[in-house]
Design a protein around this motif. Structure first.
Motif, PDB file in Angstrom:
ATOM      1  N   GLY A 132     -31.803  41.304 -11.203  1.00 58.15           N
ATOM      2  CA  GLY A 132     -32.659  41.542 -10.054  1.00 58.15           C
ATOM      3  C   GLY A 132     -32.791  40.315  -9.170  1.00 58.15           C
ATOM      4  N   VAL A 133     -33.071  39.168  -9.770  1.00 57.70           N
ATOM      5  CA  VAL A 133     -33.403  38.005  -8.960  1.00 57.70           C
ATOM      6  C   VAL A 133     -32.258  36.998  -8.917  1.00 57.70           C
ATOM      7  N   VAL A 134     -31.710  36.655 -10.070  1.00 55.07           N
ATOM      8  CA  VAL A 134     -30.696  35.594 -10.070  1.00 55.07           C
ATOM      9  C   VAL A 134     -29.429  36.063  -9.367  1.00 55.07           C
ATOM     10  N   PHE A 135     -28.977  37.283  -9.671  1.00 56.66           N
ATOM     11  CA  PHE A 135     -27.804  37.796  -8.942  1.00 56.66           C
ATOM     12  C   PHE A 135     -28.101  37.811  -7.444  1.00 56.66           C
ATOM     13  N   ALA A 136     -29.308  38.224  -7.090  1.00 53.18           N
ATOM     14  CA  ALA A 136     -29.652  38.329  -5.668  1.00 53.18           C
ATOM     15  C   ALA A 136     -29.600  36.966  -5.004  1.00 53.18           C
ATOM     16  N   VAL A 137     -30.070  35.969  -5.726  1.00 55.96           N
ATOM     17  CA  VAL A 137     -30.072  34.629  -5.147  1.00 55.96           C
ATOM     18  C   VAL A 137     -28.642  34.136  -4.976  1.00 55.96           C
ATOM     19  N   PHE A 138     -27.810  34.386  -5.962  1.00 55.96           N
ATOM     20  CA  PHE A 138     -26.405  34.013  -5.814  1.00 55.96           C
ATOM     21  C   PHE A 138     -25.800  34.751  -4.620  1.00 55.96           C
ATOM     22  N   PHE A 184     -54.484  36.500 -16.687  1.00 53.32           N
ATOM     23  CA  PHE A 184     -53.099  36.051 -16.559  1.00 53.32           C
ATOM     24  C   PHE A 184     -52.216  37.198 -16.073  1.00 53.32           C
ATOM     25  N   TRP A 185     -52.384  38.375 -16.652  1.00 52.87           N
ATOM     26  CA  TRP A 185     -51.499  39.481 -16.266  1.00 52.87           C
ATOM     27  C   TRP A 185     -51.931  40.147 -14.968  1.00 52.87           C
ATOM     28  N   LEU A 186     -53.218  40.017 -14.627  1.00 58.37           N
ATOM     29  CA  LEU A 186     -53.613  40.485 -13.297  1.00 58.37           C
ATOM     30  C   LEU A 186     -52.796  39.761 -12.239  1.00 58.37           C
ATOM     31  N   TRP A 187     -52.496  38.487 -12.491  1.00 52.33           N
ATOM     32  CA  TRP A 187     -51.579  37.777 -11.617  1.00 52.33           C
ATOM     33  C   TRP A 187     -50.126  38.021 -12.047  1.00 52.33           C
ATOM     34  N   GLY A 188     -49.880  37.942 -13.353  1.00 49.26           N
ATOM     35  CA  GLY A 188     -48.510  37.875 -13.866  1.00 49.26           C
ATOM     36  C   GLY A 188     -47.689  39.104 -13.559  1.00 49.26           C
ATOM     37  N   HIS A 189     -48.285  40.260 -13.623  1.00 47.23           N
ATOM     38  CA  HIS A 189     -47.463  41.416 -13.304  1.00 47.23           C
ATOM     39  C   HIS A 189     -47.100  41.458 -11.820  1.00 47.23           C
ATOM     40  N   PRO A 190     -48.079  41.358 -10.907  1.00 48.34           N
ATOM     41  CA  PRO A 190     -47.669  41.278  -9.496  1.00 48.34           C
ATOM     42  C   PRO A 190     -46.610  40.191  -9.270  1.00 48.34           C
ATOM     43  N   GLU A 191     -46.726  39.107 -10.000  1.00 50.74           N
ATOM     44  CA  GLU A 191     -45.762  38.022  -9.843  1.00 50.74           C
ATOM     45  C   GLU A 191     -44.320  38.516 -10.010  1.00 50.74           C
ATOM     46  N   VAL A 192     -44.058  39.360 -11.017  1.00 50.93           N
ATOM     47  CA  VAL A 192     -42.657  39.763 -11.185  1.00 50.93           C
ATOM     48  C   VAL A 192     -42.197  40.637 -10.023  1.00 50.93           C
ATOM     49  N   TYR A 193     -43.125  41.315  -9.364  1.00 56.19           N
ATOM     50  CA  TYR A 193     -42.717  42.083  -8.184  1.00 56.19           C
ATOM     51  C   TYR A 193     -42.622  41.199  -6.952  1.00 56.19           C
ATOM     52  N   ILE A 194     -43.361  40.083  -6.949  1.00 55.30           N
ATOM     53  CA  ILE A 194     -43.150  39.104  -5.885  1.00 55.30           C
ATOM     54  C   ILE A 194     -41.707  38.616  -5.968  1.00 55.30           C
ATOM     55  N   LEU A 195     -41.202  38.486  -7.185  1.00 58.90           N
ATOM     56  CA  LEU A 195     -39.815  38.054  -7.342  1.00 58.90           C
ATOM     57  C   LEU A 195     -38.841  39.144  -6.936  1.00 58.90           C
ATOM     58  N   ILE A 196     -39.110  40.349  -7.359  1.00 61.80           N
ATOM     59  CA  ILE A 196     -38.069  41.364  -7.204  1.00 61.80           C
ATOM     60  C   ILE A 196     -37.999  41.893  -5.772  1.00 61.80           C
ATOM     61  N   LEU A 197     -39.112  41.920  -5.055  1.00 63.96           N
ATOM     62  CA  LEU A 197     -39.050  42.552  -3.735  1.00 63.96           C
ATOM     63  C   LEU A 197     -38.140  41.814  -2.743  1.00 63.96           C
ATOM     64  N   PRO A 198     -38.304  40.494  -2.569  1.00 65.99           N
ATOM     65  CA  PRO A 198     -37.363  39.830  -1.657  1.00 65.99           C
ATOM     66  C   PRO A 198     -35.923  40.017  -2.113  1.00 65.99           C
ATOM     67  N   ALA A 199     -35.733  40.050  -3.441  1.00 71.53           N
ATOM     68  CA  ALA A 199     -34.378  40.249  -3.950  1.00 71.53           C
ATOM     69  C   ALA A 199     -33.862  41.620  -3.511  1.00 71.53           C
TER      70      ALA A 199
END
Ligand code: HEA
Ligand code: HEA
Ligand code: CUA
Ligand SMILES: [Cu+2]
Lengths: 659, 329, 201, 99
Positions: free
Chosen positions: A424-430, A276-291
């Motif tokens: 990181g993400v929600v402000f960026a999306v707004f 789960f975390w092998l995916w889950g940690h990269p996942e949070v950076y998938i979120l933060i990088l576009p932001a």
């Protein structure tokens, strides 16, 4: 029939859920009735549901994700209400467990990620001067798979029961032995469907960005948002197959009695956490990088300067991407893997502070010597810096393995990740929505309401989550539906609950802003209202379906800025217009989405024969696709001429709504 | 903007100052103290980072904001600065190194008997977590307790931890950090209490409906008191039978219990080959019920099977259900 | 998008859309590497957890494994020949080699199904132990890929027969070729780290 | 692009012969020698990697076309991730725990 237990199918007996069931039913009747009344079915089908236009797909992602934000936000408010006072009886334990589980899953997978993918969809082809993504039809398929996964997950609470083992769904708890209801099948199968969609998106963007850039745009001349989205897509391709496997193994454990993660039969519960975390940690950076990319665009635009340290920004995102793959164990330091493992992962985890710091300092120096214009998008970007730093430094504190033994699974951790994800993400999306709204819809969101939205949300956010750091350090654990009076947690919990109400007001202000602006905002605006720097601003707002009549040629970073300065490349001569080749719409993606959700639904309920029958539809779809030789169509010169002249020769003055 | 910055900066020192009455900052033993020291060390550096970056941020945003007077100002073309990049890469690297060294030494130290206590004879207590209770076995003394554990003060205690059900986490914040308990494996944790006193412990790893109340008390006693208590228990407490033990493992909340023998004599759940004591039937509840698989190595006495067939609901104290669907089997 | 045709290249690379598809497929294979790596990781973690059930040595039959390996290796070779003929614009030979490849692939699948039946007869099912769960899922995933590959290749053969060699059919053939070789690569690792390792250790 | 091919698929035949040799070699070493388990695993592991290389370069023409470099990077990245996942998982899950 088929051993279906009809009496268990619907969740009954709870007034909250009964209320939602009625609301859902009424809304559906309302929507269907409304569309029929307005005779919009045909329009909906041909303009939206079958579209392969990246901008429309992006907008559909955004709409669906904002709806999910509502759902997840209401879950959040329910939790805050329940813990506002000690020993409250608003939600019972079971209900609270379902609420935080769905909150976590929906916010991360059905809100944050699709919102970002939606924005990527709208913006990236424009930023690189392309006419669409590399695989327009697959792009539509990605959307429909995400949508079908999201809908499947969302019906769980009215039909069959919501997953209740946490968004991490650790085994053995999430296994059949401890969660015999089918609720957790929803988790495994809905996420699987949406995850496949995301993986396809990732591949699509990697190829799009590598191959479809307009003439002259080398990798080192790409806008920063395109860069970060590219790296995020690379992480998607690397991380999502792990989730696919993990969920598949969860499914076989739950449905077919295999022993990957079970207590008996030699299964290993830690293996689930590991995958789960092998995916889950990269996942949070998938979120933060576009932001991060969104912020880079906004800082540059509103400081009227190019991004400081472009190369080191790219270096740092690449470094973050690589490091993000080798830190996953920091989510389970307490699992007893020994000091050697914990030491290595502490070091890799803390190392991420370095490239992230580089980015922060580069943003600060982008603003230095600039002329900082306090528009709503810029306000979000500004608030991001201090708030995210708090999230980041507490992340580093969590990263110190030995110290994490005291923070793990407490509200300190919960505060950390809301402090990274929301700024990181929600402000960026707004920020992105305010910034690119005119590009998407041809009118701007109201700046004044936007500022209300901003201040309420930011203050509410800090008041909600700051107390949680202190609660955590005082021993308050996460996922606990209540606490005792003696614990002394009450005042801070109450403060936090009050904060969340302010937060909700902020979100309401946003919704009102959309409503107000859609009705009253000025439609006669410039196609470049912010005086921006990248190519998406060089074409009409809203963007015509073929994006660019003539694909621009690029010689520098911030190409549009320099074109404007030199006053070249902005005009279009008749002789430059050529026929444009465009892909045709297709009903196949939405058909596939529908079959996937039906098959998924049957599988959730363990009606295997029905699921197999529905899966035949999937195969049929693949075969139809294989024999599909539709080559698209050509847009005639005259049509292009007409479209281009309408937006290029606007009569009179255009209005920029910037205060 | 300014208002917002002020409120933020006002909150931060609070984080440090109000530390004085939060459990993590009031360690009651050497293990917890070593972690608190590490946390304090990290706080200094984090505060430094926060102050520097916030300061820089406030200064830049204030100085270069757009004003009616400077509308004419056109910012210069500027691409970066290698020197600055080196500075803000280098300093964070140094900070990270400053944090890494004590982190690693503490990580290793936590696996050993705490420094200064090597001479003292440690006592071993087996911890078995079940849904939703804690079982403590003292193999040397031959006694067992539920939901409370007495330990002698100033003595290293080695907890050997496992689970009879889901994955849980054993945490006594006043005495030290937490660690998971997992079925069919064993984790170890050393804790020491400086002084007699009562400390709250709890599960932090979510494990279902009864999770919120899965707490226990650690009572540190003087050596005399502790020995006295052990003798008392041996003399007065009843013996635990296998049958009672199976009942105990069902998903329930229980009060405190005390026995004058340990369940280790018939099962140690840490043993990878031990039977699994899971009772899926007892977890049926909310929502639509799926198929359950019978496992060959799952231990269930006849009696439990009997019970399951008719209304197991009595077995589950505090069973909270919101809504339907629990009649379907 | 535009039909930017470059006839100096082999058919499958001639149009821009073809080049996009081929690159996209390579990226997809990157994702497949990770998918199989995860399954190998799972197998590597669980492979000695027999839970009292059969072990590797009890169930593996080296002779059958060697035959399976040979079938798949040869099919990868014939697939290579098919693509080779495609580049020489020999439609007939291309289709012939493709069909031979599929027959070999079907032979492999037949052996694998037999193998599974044999395991189940020995009392080794997916539910017996963690070791067997991970074995079945790893082999099964590979087998499912082969099955999919066969179905897909049949579609492509039909299109080749109907439309002859065009940039589009050539690209489809080329991509199925990549896929097939990739499955062979995965098999090599299964052969080594599942079968040989199990028979040694 | 590869050199224009004549009538004979030389590289394919060579690749095929090599892969046969490697396969039988690995089987022979694993089953017919009595080297230690570790040594055998290292040898047959290396043979497997060589054989994967043959497939990638001789059959799949990894470096061919305008995206050859991208393809190589893509595969290298995949291999890096594969190593992280397999070795990392085994290491993390087998260290520490006192069973
Ligand atoms: C977008 C999401 C996001 C982001 C960006 C981060 C960023 C980071 N996270 Fe966070 N994290 C989550 C989302 C995120 N996290 C979530 C969702 C969870 C919990 C999941 C769950 O359990 O449910 C979690 C949990 C989590 C844990 C697990 C804790 C536990 O379970 O006990 C840890 C531990 O190491 C951690 C660490 C970090 C670190 C070191 C960073 C770093 O990337 C931060 C780097 C940034 C900075 C440090 C600030 C800027 C830098 C400077 C100004 C330079 C100078 C600074 C220094 C030298 C310190 N995170
Ligand atoms: C993207 C990720 C994301 C986001 C944005 C949020 C946003 C919020 N979260 Fe978060 N949260 C998670 C991801 C996220 N969360 C995750 C992963 C977990 C862990 C789950 C687990 O443990 O398994 C978690 C857990 C979590 C908990 C911990 C539960 C526990 O452990 O006991 C809490 C408790 O307070 C909480 C609260 C909130 C709140 C109040 C918001 C707010 O920011 C929400 C704000 C939004 C709204 C308020 C929208 C609704 C608005 C209205 C309804 C206004 C009315 C409008 C009109 C009338 C038009 N969340
Ligand atoms: Cu957990 Cu070994
Ligand atoms: Cu993480």
């Amino acid at each position: 029939m088929m051993g279906i237990k009809w009496n268990e199918l619907l969740i009954t007996g709870d007034p909250l859920i009964l209320g939602s069931q009625i609301a859902i039913l009424l809304t559906m009747i309302g929507i269907v009735g409304g569309i029929t009344y307005l005779k919009k079915w045909r329009w909906l089908w041909s303009e939206w549901l079958t579209t392969v236009d990246h901008k429309r797909i992006g907008i559909m992602y955004i709409i669906a994700a904002v709806l999910m934000f509502f759902r997840g936000g209401i879950d959040g408010l329910m939790m805050k209400a329940q813990t506002a006072r000690p020993e409250m009886e608003f939600l019972n334990a079971q209900h609270y467990n379902e609420v935080f589980t769905t909150h976590g899953v929906i916010m991360i997978l059905f809100m944050a990620m699709p919102l970002l993918i939606g924005i990527m969809n709208v913006i990236i082809p424009l930023q690189i001067g392309a006419r669409d993504v590399a695989f327009p039809q697959l792009n539509a398929l990605s959307f429909w798979l995400f949508f079908s996964g999201a809908m499947l997950f969302n019906i769980s609470f009215v039909i069959g029961g919501s997953p209740d083992a946490g968004w991490t769904s650790y085994f053995p708890l999430a296994g059949k032995e401890f969660s015999p209801s089918i609720a957790n099948n929803y988790y495994a199968i809905a996420l699987q469907i949406a995850g496949i969609g995301t993986l396809i998106s990732g591949i699509n963007f990697v190829v799009t960005i590598l191959k479809m850039r307009t003439k002259g745009m080398t990798l080192m001349k790409m806008p920063m948002f395109t860069w970060t989205s590219f790296i995020a897509s690379v992480i998607i391709v690397a991380a999502f197959p792990i989730l696919t496997v993990a969920l598949a193994l969860m499914t076989t454990d739950r449905l077919y009695g295999t022993h990957f993660f079970t207590v008996s039969g030699g299964g290993m519960d830690m293996l689930w956490a590991n995958l789960f975390w092998l995916w889950g940690h990269p996942e949070v950076y998938i979120l933060i990088l576009p932001a991060f990319g969104i912020y880079s665009e906004i800082f540059a635009t509103f400081s009227r300067k190019s991004l400081f340290g472009y190369k080191s920004m790219i270096f740092s995102i690449v470094a973050i991407a690589i490091l993000s793959m080798v830190v996953w164990v920091h989510h389970f330091y307490t699992m007893g893997s020994g000091p050697a493992v914990n030491s290595i992962f502490s070091i890799t985890t803390m190392a991420i502070a370095v490239p992230t710091g580089i980015k922060i300092f580069n943003w600060l120096f982008t603003m230095r010597k600039g002329r900082i214009k306090m528009t709503t998008p810029m306000l979000w970007a500004l608030a991001f810096i201090p708030c995210f730093i708090i999230g980041g430094v507490t992340g580093v504190m969590l990263g110190m393995g030995a110290a994490d033994f005291q923070y793990h699974n407490t509200l300190f951790l919960v505060a950390h990740f809301h402090y990274t994800i929301i700024p990181g993400v929600v402000f960026a999306v707004f920020a992105a929505l305010y910034y690119w709204w005119p590009k998407m819809f041809g009118f701007m969101l109201n700046e004044k309401i936007g500022k209300w939205h901003f201040w309420l949300f930011v203050i509410g956010f800090n008041v909600t989550f700051m107390p949680m750091f202190f609660l955590g350090l005082d021993g308050a654990v996460r996922r606990s539906y209540t606490y005792s009076v003696e614990s002394g947690f009450a005042p801070l919990f109450l403060l936090s609950a009050i904060g969340s109400a302010v937060l909700a007001l902020g979100f309401a202000a946003f919704c009102y802003n959309i409503y107000w602006s859609a009705r009253y905002a000025d439609r006669n605006i410039s196609s470049d209202p912010w005086d921006a720097r990248t190519l998406e601003w060089s074409t009409a707002s809203p963007v015509q379906f073929y994006n660019f009549a003539k694909q621009p040629e690029v010689t520098t970073l911030d190409p549009f800025w320099h074109m404007k300065k030199k006053n070249e490349g902005l005009t279009l001569k008749d002789s430059e217009i050529e026929e444009i080749h465009m892909p045709s719409n297709s009903g196949l993606p939405i058909f596939m989405g529908a079959v996937f959700s039906v098959a998924g639904f049957f599988l959730v309920f363990e009606w295997h024969i029905a699921a197999v029958v529905a899966a035949v539809g999937i195969i049929a779809g693949l075969i139809i696709r294989s024999f599909d030789y539709d080559e698209g169509y050509h847009v005639k010169k005259d049509e292009i001429k007409k479209i281009e002249s309408t937006w290029r020769n606007v009569e009179g003055e255009v209005h920029n709504d910037v205060s | 903007m300014k208002k917002f910055l002020l409120s933020l900066t006002a909150l931060l020192p609070l984080l440090v100052l109000s530390g004085c009455n939060m459990v993590v900052f009031e360690p009651q033993g050497p293990v917890a103290r070593s972690i608190t020291d590490l946390i304090n060390w990290s706080l200094i550096w984090m505060l430094l980072v926060v102050v520097v970056v916030f300061g820089l941020f406030g200064y830049i945003v204030w100085k270069y904001r757009e004003r009616p007077e400077n509308m004419e100002y056109e910012p210069p073309e500027e691409h970066g600065s290698t020197l600055l990049e080196i500075i803000w890469t280098g300093i964070p690297i140094l900070i990270v190194i400053a944090l890494t060294i004590p982190t690693v030494t503490t990580l290793y130290a936590l696996e050993e008997v705490p420094k200064g206590y090597e001479e003292k004879e440690p006592i071993t207590i087996h911890v078995t977590s079940a849904d939703w209770k804690w079982i403590f076995s003292y193999p040397e003394e031959g006694i067992e307790t539920v939901n409370y554990v007495n330990i002698p003060e100033d003595t290293p205690v080695l907890f050997k931890m496992t689970s009879a059900s889901t994955m849980q986490s054993f945490w006594v914040p006043a005495l030290g950090g937490q660690k998971y308990t997992m079925p069919k494996m064993e984790t170890e944790l050393y804790l020491v209490a400086d002084n007699p006193g009562s400390y709250e412990g709890q599960n932090t790893n979510f494990n279902g409906r009864g999770y919120a109340d899965m707490k226990f008390e650690v009572l540190a006693q003087t050596h005399e008191e502790f020995d006295q208590w052990v003798d008392d228990v041996k003399e007065k407490a009843p013996k635990l039978t296998e049958k009672e033990y199976e009942d105990l493992l069902k998903p329930t909340h229980l009060g405190r219990m005390t026995f004058s023998n340990t369940h280790l004599s018939w099962v140690n759940h840490a043993d990878p080959d031990s039977k699994a004591y899971t009772n899926p039937e007892l977890y049926r509840g909310h929502g639509y019920q799926g198929k359950i698989f019978e496992e060959e190595d799952n231990y269930k006495s006849e009696e439990i099977n009997e019970n399951d067939k008719h209304g197991h609901d009595e077995n589950i104290e505090n069973k909270e259900n919101h809504g339907g669907g629990h009649d379907g089997h | 998008m535009s039909a930017n045709v470059d006839t100096t290249l082999p058919l499958e690379y001639q149009t821009e859309q073809n080049r996009l598809n081929i690159l996209g497929f390579w990226i997809f294979l990157g994702a497949e590497i990770i998918l199989f790596a995860t399954l190998f990781g799972v197998y590597g973690v669980l492979y000695e957890r027999y839970a009292g059930g059969p072990t590797h040595k009890d169930i593996f039959v080296i002779k059958d494994v060697m035959i399976q390996t040979l079938l798949l290796l040869t099919s990868s070779f014939t697939m290579g020949l098919a693509i080779f003929e495609m580049r020489l614009h020999n439609l007939k030979r291309l289709i012939t080699w493709l069909i031979i490849t599929l027959v070999l692939g079907a032979g492999f699948l037949f052996m694998e199904i037999n193998e599974f039946i044999h395991y189940v007869h020995e009392g080794a099912t997916m539910q017996t132990s963690a070791f067997l769960s991970s074995l079945f899922v790893l082999l099964g995933t590979h087998g499912a890929h082969v099955t999919l590959g066969i179905g897909w290749a049949i579609m492509v053969i039909i299109q080749l027969a109907k439309r002859g060699l065009t940039p589009v059919t050539a690209r489809k053939t080329f991509i199925i070729g990549l896929y097939w070789h990739f499955l062979d690569v995965v098999w090599i690792f299964i052969f080594t780290f599942v079968y040989l390792k199990g028979l040694v250790g | 692009m590869e050199k224009i091919m004549k009538g004979f698929p030389l590289s394919h035949v060579i690749g095929f012969v090599f892969s046969l040799i490697l396969t039988f070699g690995a089987a022979g070493i694993a089953l017919k020698t009595d080297l230690s388990f570790k040594v055998i695993m290292w040898i047959i592991g290396s043979l497997a990697i060589m054989q994967a290389g043959i497939q990638l370069f001789m059959f799949m023409h990894l470096r061919e076309g305008e995206d050859g470099k991208t393809n190589v990077l893509n595969i290298l990245y995949g291999v890096f991730m594969a190593v992280v996942i397999v070795a990392g998982s085994i290491w993390v899950l087998s260290s520490g725990h006192a069973h």
